[in-house]
Structure formats: structure tokens, C-alpha cells
Write a protein that holds these residues in place. Sequence first.
Motif, PDB file in Angstrom:
ATOM      1  N   THR A 171     -24.286  30.380  99.149  1.00 54.03           N
ATOM      2  CA  THR A 171     -22.954  30.342  99.749  1.00 54.03           C
ATOM      3  C   THR A 171     -22.775  29.100 100.611  1.00 54.03           C
ATOM      4  N   SER A 172     -23.886  28.358 100.859  1.00 54.54           N
ATOM      5  CA  SER A 172     -23.824  27.111 101.614  1.00 54.54           C
ATOM      6  C   SER A 172     -24.870  26.155 101.051  1.00 54.54           C
ATOM      7  N   THR A 173     -24.517  24.886 101.055  1.00 56.64           N
ATOM      8  CA  THR A 173     -25.488  23.843 100.696  1.00 56.64           C
ATOM      9  C   THR A 173     -25.617  22.827 101.831  1.00 56.64           C
ATOM     10  N   TRP A 174     -25.210  23.242 103.026  1.00 54.92           N
ATOM     11  CA  TRP A 174     -25.273  22.354 104.189  1.00 54.92           C
ATOM     12  C   TRP A 174     -26.720  22.237 104.660  1.00 54.92           C
ATOM     13  N   PRO A 175     -27.197  21.081 105.108  1.00 50.52           N
ATOM     14  CA  PRO A 175     -26.423  19.857 105.389  1.00 50.52           C
ATOM     15  C   PRO A 175     -26.485  18.784 104.310  1.00 50.52           C
ATOM     16  N   ASP A 176     -27.339  18.970 103.274  1.00 44.52           N
ATOM     17  CA  ASP A 176     -27.628  17.869 102.361  1.00 44.52           C
ATOM     18  C   ASP A 176     -27.079  18.052 100.958  1.00 44.52           C
ATOM     19  N   GLY A 177     -26.353  19.171 100.730  1.00 42.72           N
ATOM     20  CA  GLY A 177     -25.739  19.362  99.438  1.00 42.72           C
ATOM     21  C   GLY A 177     -26.614  20.029  98.404  1.00 42.72           C
ATOM     22  N   ASP A 178     -27.816  20.479  98.782  1.00 43.71           N
ATOM     23  CA  ASP A 178     -28.674  21.143  97.812  1.00 43.71           C
ATOM     24  C   ASP A 178     -28.934  22.595  98.200  1.00 43.71           C
ATOM     25  N   PHE A 179     -29.804  22.830  99.183  1.00 43.38           N
ATOM     26  CA  PHE A 179     -30.048  24.186  99.680  1.00 43.38           C
ATOM     27  C   PHE A 179     -29.860  24.179 101.195  1.00 43.38           C
ATOM     28  N   PRO A 180     -29.499  25.316 101.781  1.00 43.63           N
ATOM     29  CA  PRO A 180     -29.200  25.324 103.214  1.00 43.63           C
ATOM     30  C   PRO A 180     -30.456  25.108 104.053  1.00 43.63           C
ATOM     31  N   ARG A 181     -30.298  24.322 105.140  1.00 41.60           N
ATOM     32  CA  ARG A 181     -31.421  24.042 106.037  1.00 41.60           C
ATOM     33  C   ARG A 181     -30.942  24.135 107.486  1.00 41.60           C
ATOM     34  N   PRO A 182     -31.405  25.110 108.240  1.00 43.57           N
ATOM     35  CA  PRO A 182     -31.069  25.157 109.670  1.00 43.57           C
ATOM     36  C   PRO A 182     -31.403  23.824 110.330  1.00 43.57           C
ATOM     37  N   SER A 183     -30.533  23.363 111.216  1.00 37.93           N
ATOM     38  CA  SER A 183     -30.656  22.007 111.759  1.00 37.93           C
ATOM     39  C   SER A 183     -30.119  21.941 113.179  1.00 37.93           C
ATOM     40  N   VAL A 184     -30.472  20.869 113.863  1.00 37.17           N
ATOM     41  CA  VAL A 184     -29.897  20.539 115.162  1.00 37.17           C
ATOM     42  C   VAL A 184     -28.946  19.366 114.973  1.00 37.17           C
ATOM     43  N   VAL A 185     -27.753  19.474 115.559  1.00 38.53           N
ATOM     44  CA  VAL A 185     -26.695  18.485 115.382  1.00 38.53           C
ATOM     45  C   VAL A 185     -26.291  17.923 116.735  1.00 38.53           C
ATOM     46  N   ALA A 186     -26.128  16.610 116.812  1.00 34.86           N
ATOM     47  CA  ALA A 186     -25.583  15.955 118.005  1.00 34.86           C
ATOM     48  C   ALA A 186     -24.103  15.668 117.782  1.00 34.86           C
ATOM     49  N   ILE A 187     -23.275  15.915 118.807  1.00 32.76           N
ATOM     50  CA  ILE A 187     -21.835  15.637 118.765  1.00 32.76           C
ATOM     51  C   ILE A 187     -21.496  14.756 119.952  1.00 32.76           C
ATOM     52  N   TRP A 188     -20.718  13.704 119.720  1.00 38.58           N
ATOM     53  CA  TRP A 188     -20.366  12.798 120.804  1.00 38.58           C
ATOM     54  C   TRP A 188     -18.987  12.194 120.548  1.00 38.58           C
ATOM     55  N   HIS A 189     -18.382  11.684 121.609  1.00 38.22           N
ATOM     56  CA  HIS A 189     -17.095  11.004 121.511  1.00 38.22           C
ATOM     57  C   HIS A 189     -17.333   9.584 121.017  1.00 38.22           C
ATOM     58  N   ALA A 190     -16.547   9.145 120.043  1.00 40.58           N
ATOM     59  CA  ALA A 190     -16.752   7.833 119.432  1.00 40.58           C
ATOM     60  C   ALA A 190     -16.647   6.701 120.443  1.00 40.58           C
ATOM     61  N   LYS A 191     -15.890   6.908 121.531  1.00 38.38           N
ATOM     62  CA  LYS A 191     -15.728   5.868 122.547  1.00 38.38           C
ATOM     63  C   LYS A 191     -16.626   6.093 123.753  1.00 38.38           C
ATOM     64  N   GLY A 192     -17.586   7.004 123.638  1.00 32.03           N
ATOM     65  CA  GLY A 192     -18.544   7.210 124.713  1.00 32.03           C
ATOM     66  C   GLY A 192     -18.015   8.014 125.884  1.00 32.03           C
ATOM     67  N   ARG A 193     -16.893   8.679 125.713  1.00 32.72           N
ATOM     68  CA  ARG A 193     -16.349   9.490 126.799  1.00 32.72           C
ATOM     69  C   ARG A 193     -17.114  10.809 126.912  1.00 32.72           C
ATOM     70  N   LYS A 194     -16.913  11.494 128.006  1.00 36.44           N
ATOM     71  CA  LYS A 194     -17.579  12.778 128.205  1.00 36.44           C
ATOM     72  C   LYS A 194     -17.065  13.796 127.196  1.00 36.44           C
ATOM     73  N   VAL A 195     -17.947  14.671 126.765  1.00 35.34           N
ATOM     74  CA  VAL A 195     -17.520  15.688 125.815  1.00 35.34           C
ATOM     75  C   VAL A 195     -16.464  16.570 126.484  1.00 35.34           C
ATOM     76  N   GLY A 196     -15.436  16.885 125.738  1.00 33.70           N
ATOM     77  CA  GLY A 196     -14.284  17.591 126.271  1.00 33.70           C
ATOM     78  C   GLY A 196     -13.110  16.673 126.541  1.00 33.70           C
ATOM     79  N   SER A 197     -13.362  15.352 126.519  1.00 33.14           N
ATOM     80  CA  SER A 197     -12.279  14.384 126.738  1.00 33.14           C
ATOM     81  C   SER A 197     -11.457  14.214 125.471  1.00 33.14           C
ATOM     82  N   ALA A 198     -10.263  13.670 125.646  1.00 35.15           N
ATOM     83  CA  ALA A 198      -9.417  13.364 124.490  1.00 35.15           C
ATOM     84  C   ALA A 198      -9.946  12.130 123.781  1.00 35.15           C
TER      85      ALA A 198
END
Length: 682
Positions: free
Chosen positions: A655-682
Motif C-alpha cells: 500500500t506504500s512504496t515510500w521513500p524509494d519507490g520499491d518497498f516501504p522503509r521506516p525513515s527519519v526525515v528533516a524538514i526546514w524552511h528554504a530560506k533558513g527561517r524558523k520552522v512555523g514561519s511563512a
Amino acid sequence: MTETASRRPLPVVGPAGGRARATCRFRCGDACYHEAPNTSDNAYFGDVYAGLLSRRGMLRSGAVGAAVAALAVGGAAPAAAGPGNGGRHAGPRLEFTPVQPNADDRVTVPSGYRHRVVVRWGDPVVPGAPEFDFARQTAEAQEKQFGYNCDYVGFFPIGSRRALLWVNHEYTNESLMFAGYTDGSDADEEQIRIAMAAHGGSVVEIERTGDAGEWRLVTRGRRPYNRRITATTPMKLTGPAAGHALLRTAADPSGTRVLGMLNNCSGGTTPWGTVLTAEENFNQYFVGGEGAPEEAKPALRRYGIATSGDTRRGNRRFDRVDERFDLSKHPNEANRFGYIVEIDPFDPHHQPRKRTMLGRFKHEAATVRLTEDQRVAVYMGDDERFDYIYKFVSDKKHRAGARRHNDTLLDSGTLYVARFTGNSPAEQIDGSGALPEDGAFDGTGEWIPLCDAQRSYVDGFTVAEVLVHTRLAADRVGATKMDRPEDIEASPVTGKVYCALTNNSAREPGQADEANPRAANRHGHVLEITEHRNDSGATTFTWTVVLVCGDPEDPATYYAGYDKSRVAAISSPDNLTFDRAGNLWISTDGQPGTLGVNDALHVMPVEGRHRGELRTFATVPVGAECCGPCITPDDRTVFIAPQHPGENGTLEHPTSTWPDGDFPRPSVVAIWHAKGRKVGSA
């Protein structure tokens, strides 16, 4: 446009509690499909209502709905006062464009943000580890590679551009790890050893890329801190229960040494730079309870371990490769799991410590605060329907930089369990979720002592018995039965403590009370605790339910009195964290089964005029829950850990092939603002 302006209807689907059945099977041994282990006759505090207490603070006026008086409650004054807003912390408004609910097989983040997978199941951890080969897995390789189903994430800086990540590996889903898997009785023994090696935790070194907040795994060089901990790593039992007869086995007649940790869910970090990782659903790994001594069976049952019937079929069957998991042969082995484990991520030779002084139950979280006089307080939840919230307070004081001294802090102190009392008449708490006449679910509470290192406060229990059979001791003193207490976190701005109560579909109308105000509570709620004088060493507190989860269009939901036409739907709050501004970040586990959309990371101010304005920051792939979250000290990055993607499927029918398109693999993901602002900023 507000997030709800185009919100589509959210269906209520799936099994009770919201999780996929596969998650229930592999994570907790179908706990919600069995009778709750707490069969004590503890009174729900609505049954012992002793009179309406005077309201603290003033009620802000608000619109009254058809079924719910939507009054926002000022509550107890916070510890840290900000400018304006009557001395209360003003509370910033979140500015990012919310993510819309979806069922997409990907991680979705707000406009202007970026994300990347930092580390996934099977990635090499220890230098010299082989690259992951799904078709040719071995236990020897898995012991050196990133484990399965990542959960709690802890961040430990090394200078300005490098850091260590600690990641829990809670449990394994063998149906997604091995083709054709049915259960442990039919599995190849090497598959069982691989699963054991995929439990535990990982320490991995990461490095910052650029200046915006992107991080990636360090894959070259010495990486001296990188480490895997598994279900067979030698560990030490410490504290007053260590060495007691209940912890002795044939392999360890001293009762002080144990192999491995199991089902580590959430956790915390200490001021002296260690991680506290919480053993949760350890019960499901043991078989043979029907053959355990009769005198041991009541305690085994209280911890959810079957003592009758066929206890082997459907189990992972670790006993096939290690007989200590067979309680008919080694009945005390189960008593050696269910603890908070302390690990030093900076010392790869450090032997993990299971801290018995913090009690034994299905631990979720271990959040550390310093008391007013610099002792250590640890807040902990027991993730089971109708179980309890606990706190430990050390005898000794924390000393900055005194590592040898601080290593002893968690071995002596007082262990407490919480009792909550509402301030509304019992007849006003009818289980519907409708607010009582005073406009809030709130009241007072006390921390009931169970034992310290020298003395038990529970009749009929020794200190060691309290610490090994903590649930039974808490039953005896009349603790309040809660709706699956999970993560507990404290605001860095106000010091208030927040507890995620994930859900409890088994609560009946007559069992509702003001701290657990809904019957058949499929969506859960969040509790806000204010310790007396904001001191974590206090034994009394006030509390309020700040969030009653679900679809905002349902009158049985409550968002701290905020306008519900301007908030996101949320169900089954699980892990919590805070940014430096004091916004509460809430990840979920169960939205696909209750709201019909993927699990997510939400964020909500808990102070000021925007208190209760919950928005969705990120969603995770199909079948995954959103674990973590962890925000870096500079607020530039939030890590999440999408666990069990594709849990509803199999390798043959994914039902999922995330993250690599083959078989599902639990993973750690980093999320950040493209302009380096604090998370939660516009």
C-alpha cells in the motif's frame, strides 16, 4: 484562506482506536482487542466528587454552539509572564500555509519548506557495515544497520554543524520485512534473529548542509559515536530493585544483568547529555505464560501477558532462538523489561542502564525538568487504556558538569502516580464531550507517593515490589484511570506540562470523568498540568484539558475555546514537542482509521490570543504514523520519523512504496524552511 475553508468531510472509519489491524498486531499484540489489563476497582474521580471548587481566573466570553458552550478558559497564571495580554505570555501566531489533509504516499510540507530522508531502515550505521540488501538480509548485517520502525528522535549537537541523532526502533513488522511471512511459528530462525537485531536504537552522526536547516547522514570517516543497540545488547539493572528475587533468572542469578531492550517508544534527554528511552509493549514478546507459576500469573496478566490458551501462535516467537522468552521456563524474564533505559550517545562503550527507580510499566516518554532546588523530575506515561501518569523526583541535586554524580540521580528519589479531581459536578460530565457549566474540563490534582529508595508507601508492597509491579502498586493507592497516557512534554516558556492522551474506545459513559470527559474516546485529548508554584518537585497541581481532538465540525471537540472554523482536524495525539516560542507540536497515530486521512504533525499555540489555533504542518505517507518530532535548538529544523509506512499491506500487495519507490522503509526525515527561517514561519 484558512485550512478549513476547503476541508473535505472526514469520514470515521477503521477499527476501534484508529490504528490499522497490522499495527495492532505487530506493535502491541492486539492490546485493544483484549480486555484492558487494569481491572482494579479504582474510582473514576467523577464517582468521588466532593464539591464544586471555586473557579481560578476568569472566563472569556465566547459563542455558544448548539451542543457545546465554546468558552475559552484563562486558567492558572503561567510561570513566565510576557508583555501585554494581561501579563500572560503573548504567544506568537503561526504564519505558514497549512498542509491540507490527504492520503498521498509521500511526506507533504508547507509551501516554502523542503524535506529529505536523513536515514532509513537498513542504512549502514557502524563503519564497515554492509549496504542493505533486502533479498539477502542477515542478523549480522542488521546489527550494524539502521533498525526498523523508528520512533523517538533525540538531537545532540557536536559543535555548530554536526550532531548525533538517537533514534528508537520500537518494533518490527515482519510481513513487510520478509516475503511470504505469516508468523514466528513458521518463520526461518534467521528471520527471528534479524527482527531481534532490528529492535533497540541507533546513534548516527549527521552534518548540516548549507545554512537553511538541511541535515544529512555522515557516511564516511571514522564516525566514532555511531552505534546500534538491539534486543541482545548487554545492559545493567540499577536502583533499589536491582538484585531482587523477582529479577533473578537462571542466566542471571544476580538479578542485575539483562540482554537487550524491547519496544522502545518515546523518550527524553537529560541535562547531562544522555538519552532516556522508554520500553513500552514488552508483553507481546513472551510466550508460555500458561506454564508460569500460579503466584506469578496475576502480575503477568496486569501487564497484558497471556496466562492461558495458546500463547505461541501468532507471536514473534523469539523463544525459538532464545528460551528466556518462554515464561514456562524463565518466569522472571518479563520482569526485566518495561523500564526507562539510560544511554550515553557520546560513549559507544557505555553500558545501558535500566533504571528500576522509575518504575516498570508500558513506558511512554521520560521528560526531564529540574525542580526549583535543582533536583531532577521525570514525567512518564503508561500507554494502556485506563492506566496512569507518573512522576519521579530525585533525592540528589543535579550538578552541571559533574557526570559521575549525575549518573546516580535516577537511582534514588520518590516515585509518584497522579490522581486528578474535577471541579464540576459529576452529573455535568456525561461522556458526550459537552463542556460543564463553568466552561472547561479542569480541576486539581496530587502526586501520590508510591515509594522512595528506602521505604514503600503502599501497604503490602516492599520497595522492590513497587518498582517491579508498579501498576499493581498504583492500583492500590487509587490513581486516576486515564485514556492511554503517551508523550509528556513541558513548555520551555511557561513550564506547564502537557500530556497526550491518545484515545480509549473502551471508556463507557459511566466511566467518563473530567480529565477523561468522553466515552468511546476514539480521538483522544491533550491535558495541561500546572505544578504548584511551577515547581516540578511539587506534590499538587492544577490542570485543564486544552484540546479535545476530532473533527472541528463535531460539537464534542474543543480547541481551547478557539474558533473551530479556523482549525485543523486532529485525532489520536501521540508524540509532543515544543519550539522555543512555546508552540506545542503534536504528532498523531491513528488518523487514517478515525478521520480517513494520513497521520500528521500539527502545531498549536498554547498561550495568548491564538491559543488553540491548531494547524497541520506536515503529513506522512500511506499507513505511517508521524513519530518524533524533534526540533533543533535553533528552531531551524524539525525531524519526524514516519513509522510503519504501508502497514496495511504486504510485500506482495503493497500500500506504500515510500521513500524509494520499491518497498516501504521506516525513515527519519528533516524538514526546514528554504530560506533558513524558523520552522512555523511563512
